[in-house]
Write an enzyme that holds these catalytic residues in place. Structure first.
Site, PDB file in Angstrom:
ATOM      1  N   MET A  40      10.013  -1.581   4.408  1.00  0.00           N
ATOM      2  CA  MET A  40       9.276  -0.378   4.017  1.00  0.00           C
ATOM      3  C   MET A  40       9.766   0.920   4.670  1.00  0.00           C
ATOM      4  SD  MET A  40       7.483  -1.711   1.787  1.00  0.00           S
ATOM      5  CE  MET A  40       6.311  -0.481   1.266  1.00  0.00           C
ATOM      6  N   HIS A  71      12.989  -4.497  -5.751  1.00  0.00           N
ATOM      7  CA  HIS A  71      11.920  -3.544  -6.037  1.00  0.00           C
ATOM      8  C   HIS A  71      11.022  -4.119  -7.134  1.00  0.00           C
ATOM      9  CE1 HIS A  71      10.041   0.391  -6.226  1.00  0.00           C
ATOM     10  NE2 HIS A  71      10.079   0.302  -7.541  1.00  0.00           N
ATOM     11  N   ASP A  77      15.469   3.990  -4.503  1.00  0.00           N
ATOM     12  CA  ASP A  77      15.407   3.045  -5.638  1.00  0.00           C
ATOM     13  C   ASP A  77      16.291   3.466  -6.818  1.00  0.00           C
ATOM     14  OD1 ASP A  77      13.518   1.547  -4.197  1.00  0.00           O
ATOM     15  OD2 ASP A  77      11.853   2.728  -4.972  1.00  0.00           O
TER      16      ASP A  77
HETATM   17  C1  GRF Z   1       7.823  -7.460  -2.749  1.00  0.00           C
HETATM   18  O1  GRF Z   1       7.070  -7.301  -3.912  1.00  0.00           O
HETATM   19  C2  GRF Z   1       8.959  -6.483  -2.724  1.00  0.00           C
HETATM   20  O2  GRF Z   1       9.537  -6.273  -3.976  1.00  0.00           O
HETATM   21  C3  GRF Z   1       8.255  -5.252  -2.250  1.00  0.00           C
HETATM   22  O3  GRF Z   1       7.368  -5.703  -1.246  1.00  0.00           O
HETATM   23  C4  GRF Z   1       7.026  -7.057  -1.503  1.00  0.00           C
HETATM   24  C5  GRF Z   1       7.408  -7.820  -0.285  1.00  0.00           C
HETATM   25  O4  GRF Z   1       7.086  -9.137  -0.328  1.00  0.00           O
HETATM   26  N1  GRF Z   1       9.169  -4.227  -1.853  1.00  0.00           N
HETATM   27  P1  GRF Z   1       7.578 -10.145   0.791  1.00  0.00           P
HETATM   28  O5  GRF Z   1       7.437  -9.489   2.166  1.00  0.00           O
HETATM   29  O6  GRF Z   1       8.985 -10.553   0.482  1.00  0.00           O
HETATM   30  O7  GRF Z   1       6.610 -11.301   0.657  1.00  0.00           O
END
Ligand code: GRF
Length: 192
Positions: A94, A113, A149
């Site tokens: 993030m 994404h 993105d």
């Molecule tokens: C996923 O949906 C990814 O695309 C988004 O955040 C979520 C993360 O899921 N950026 P995880 O931590 O891999 O379970």
């Protein structure tokens, strides 16, 4: 592609911030004989990431950096270079990486994404897709460039949005597809 050298597996780092379900699926993938990657490092910007537990379970090196400053990013770059990391997969990571960071690993950073890019860059993709009454949403793996993105799309998977879907149910359905998409996109990238 230049990333693939002989029969050696590509030393890959996975960057996470939270649950790490994509990390878990990538670890599983990396253990397959046919997999072109090995996971050499897990990096999180969040010491409380649940996904960090997969480092211990799978005996993979883990590091936490806050990514809040150039100095912190430089430390990450040094760590990655020291261990000859040749591919970075952002998986629910993030933080936005700086131009300088991206330049250091140009063409070697992938992100997943939860939307059909170029639709819905940034956050709250499922809310936006439902609000707009879209018939489909999905997920995208793309190369990371300096715009959010916006890098070259490597692969996507579509998911049908039903009338009863909420952002939460849609997120769950898309996540199942993400776990399939990321390994497929890595194979595709390496064969480009
Ligand atoms: C996923 O949906 C990814 O695309 C988004 O955040 C979520 C993360 O899921 N950026 P995880 O931590 O891999 O379970």
């Amino acid at each position: 592609m230049a990333l693939l050298t002989g029969f050696n597996k590509i030393n890959t780092a996975i960057f996470i911030s939270g649950t790490g379900s994509n990390l878990k699926s990538l670890i599983k993938f990396s253990k397959l004989k046919k997999s072109p990657i090995t996971i050499g490092m897990i990096i999180s910007n969040n010491p409380k990431s649940k996904g960090l537990k997969y480092a211990k379970i799978n005996k993979i090196k883990k590091k936490v950096f806050n990514f809040n400053s150039t100095i912190s990013e430089k430390k990450v770059i040094n760590e990655l270079k020291k261990d000859n990391i040749n591919l970075i997969c952002l998986a629910g990571f993030m933080k936005i990486l700086s131009k300088e960071f991206i330049k250091n690993f140009n063409g070697k950073i992938l992100n997943i994404h939860p939307s059909l890019l170029p639709k819905y860059k940034g956050l709250n993709t499922h809310v936006k897709a439902i609000k707009n009454k879209d018939k489909y949403s999905g997920c995208t793996v793309h190369l990371v460039n300096s715009k959010l993105d916006s890098g070259k799309i490597i692969d996507q998977k579509k998911v049908r949005i039903n009338k009863l879907d909420t952002p939460e149910t849609l997120a769950k359905k898309i996540l199942v597809q993400e776990h399939k998409l990321y390994p497929e996109a890595i194979i595709k990238l390496l064969n480009l």
